[in-house]
Design a protein around this motif. Structure first.
Motif, PDB file in Angstrom:
ATOM      1  N   LEU A 174       0.440  -1.203  -0.051  1.00 38.31           N
ATOM      2  CA  LEU A 174       0.626  -0.010   0.028  1.00 38.31           C
ATOM      3  C   LEU A 174       0.805   1.298   0.102  1.00 38.31           C
ATOM      4  N   PRO A 175       0.238   2.166  -0.373  1.00 36.03           N
ATOM      5  CA  PRO A 175       0.962   4.144  -0.828  1.00 36.03           C
ATOM      6  C   PRO A 175       0.888   4.453   0.478  1.00 36.03           C
ATOM      7  N   VAL A 176       1.742   3.780   2.006  1.00 41.84           N
ATOM      8  CA  VAL A 176       1.898   4.209   2.999  1.00 41.84           C
ATOM      9  C   VAL A 176       2.777   5.878   2.852  1.00 41.84           C
ATOM     10  N   ALA A 177       2.551   6.839   3.747  1.00 41.85           N
ATOM     11  CA  ALA A 177       3.692   7.518   4.063  1.00 41.85           C
ATOM     12  C   ALA A 177       4.362   7.000   5.361  1.00 41.85           C
ATOM     13  N   TYR A 178       5.694   7.411   5.280  1.00 40.82           N
ATOM     14  CA  TYR A 178       6.422   7.129   6.177  1.00 40.82           C
ATOM     15  C   TYR A 178       7.257   8.092   6.969  1.00 40.82           C
ATOM     16  N   SER A 179       7.803   8.351   8.178  1.00 40.46           N
ATOM     17  CA  SER A 179       7.933   9.018   9.047  1.00 40.46           C
ATOM     18  C   SER A 179       9.689   9.607   8.619  1.00 40.46           C
ATOM     19  N   LYS A 180      10.338  10.692   8.941  1.00 37.54           N
ATOM     20  CA  LYS A 180      11.128  10.799   8.800  1.00 37.54           C
ATOM     21  C   LYS A 180      12.707  10.391   9.449  1.00 37.54           C
ATOM     22  N   GLY A 181      13.687  10.510   9.433  1.00 35.12           N
ATOM     23  CA  GLY A 181      14.439  10.596  10.200  1.00 35.12           C
ATOM     24  C   GLY A 181      15.022   8.811   9.946  1.00 35.12           C
ATOM     25  N   PHE A 182      16.037   8.861  10.988  1.00 39.57           N
ATOM     26  CA  PHE A 182      17.181   7.574  10.947  1.00 39.57           C
ATOM     27  C   PHE A 182      16.096   6.125  10.438  1.00 39.57           C
ATOM     28  N   ASN A 183      14.670   5.760  11.159  1.00 36.51           N
ATOM     29  CA  ASN A 183      14.380   4.629  11.108  1.00 36.51           C
ATOM     30  C   ASN A 183      12.697   4.706  11.017  1.00 36.51           C
ATOM     31  N   PRO A 184      12.779   5.192   9.625  1.00 39.66           N
ATOM     32  CA  PRO A 184      11.034   5.510   9.285  1.00 39.66           C
ATOM     33  C   PRO A 184      10.661   4.519   9.199  1.00 39.66           C
ATOM     34  N   ARG A 185       9.197   5.142   9.870  1.00 38.94           N
ATOM     35  CA  ARG A 185       8.056   4.165  10.255  1.00 38.94           C
ATOM     36  C   ARG A 185       6.831   4.191   9.732  1.00 38.94           C
ATOM     37  N   PRO A 186       5.742   3.349   9.208  1.00 39.03           N
ATOM     38  CA  PRO A 186       5.028   3.890   8.585  1.00 39.03           C
ATOM     39  C   PRO A 186       3.623   4.858   9.150  1.00 39.03           C
TER      40      PRO A 186
END
Length: 242
Positions: free
Chosen positions: A46-58
């Motif tokens: 799915l085209p989920v957006a990810y958080s920014k930073g060293f460990n991107p998460r949905p």
């Protein structure tokens, strides 16, 4: 070939999901539940957006954490997307990827603005099933109105005393071994079901073993509607609830 939905068609890039969980998924802790959704979203591509930073998460925002061992008929999570997608398409793909016991019941696009989902939650309905509940609840409710119901809870690694009486909104018995309960819930004020059981053990004479074995199901989450504090309803009603 059908045209892809435009942003204006679905009111933004956030889809609100209504989901349930039953055995065996009730034994997932909240963090494990979050990771389960993250893995399912990846498997469904799915085209989920990810958080920014060293460990991107949905980017997922759950309405209210649910404790280990609790079933739920009515919980919510907002999923941020990088592009529009039809809610029915997301439901189908995600239900194929989620493990046994977790199911998406409804999905709807919501505007990417305003308060967070968690900040809107104000109350929750629960069903309790276990021996001796009605008698213990009756003794608890029979206590004089001016007396508090203090119970111990863990808060940031420390045990603190909390008077839960103001957090209970409604309590009715449905037979000797079943209760229907409405409590304050959300990020501002929140009564966990285990704390109500602790009060029934402490003040109502409920057997601690019976309390530990009580089956609890979250029936409904209720949230503010259009910022009107007098109106609470499901964040995503099913068709027969409108």
């Amino acid at each position: 070939m059908e045209d892809k939905p435009q942003q204006s068609d679905i009111e933004g890039y956030i889809l609100r999901l209504r989901f349930s969980r039953a055995e065996p998924a009730i034994w997932l802790a909240h963090l494990d539940l979050m990771r389960t959704f993250e893995r399912a979203i990846r498997r469904a591509d799915l085209p989920v957006a990810y958080s920014k930073g060293f460990n991107p998460r949905p980017q997922l925002a759950f309405a209210l954490p649910i404790g280990v061992g609790l079933a739920t008929n009515d919980d919510y999570v907002d999923v941020s997307l990088t592009r529009p997608i039809e809610p029915s398409e997301l439901m189908l793909s995600l239900n194929r990827s989620l493990p046994q016991g977790i199911g998406i019941l409804a999905a709807k696009a919501v505007k990417n603005e305003g308060p967070s989902l968690m900040s809107l939650v104000r109350a929750a309905d629960y069903s309790f099933a276990g021996p001796g509940l009605a008698e213990a609840a009756g003794q608890l409710l029979a206590m004089p109105a001016e007396l508090p119901w203090p119970v111990e809870k863990n808060s940031k690694g420390k045990m603190v005393s909390l008077d839960i009486r103001p957090l209970l909104l409604e309590l009715t018995a449905d037979g000797p071994d079943r209760l229907n309960v409405r409590v304050k819930a959300g990020s501002r004020e929140n009564l966990r079901p285990d704390l109500l059981l602790a009060a029934m053990v402490k003040f109502g004479g409920l057997d601690p073993v019976a309390a530990a074995d009580t089956a609890i199901t979250r029936l409904h989450l209720l949230a503010l509607t259009n910022q009107d504090p007098a109106v609470l309803q499901s964040p995503l009603p099913l068709p027969d609830e409108y």
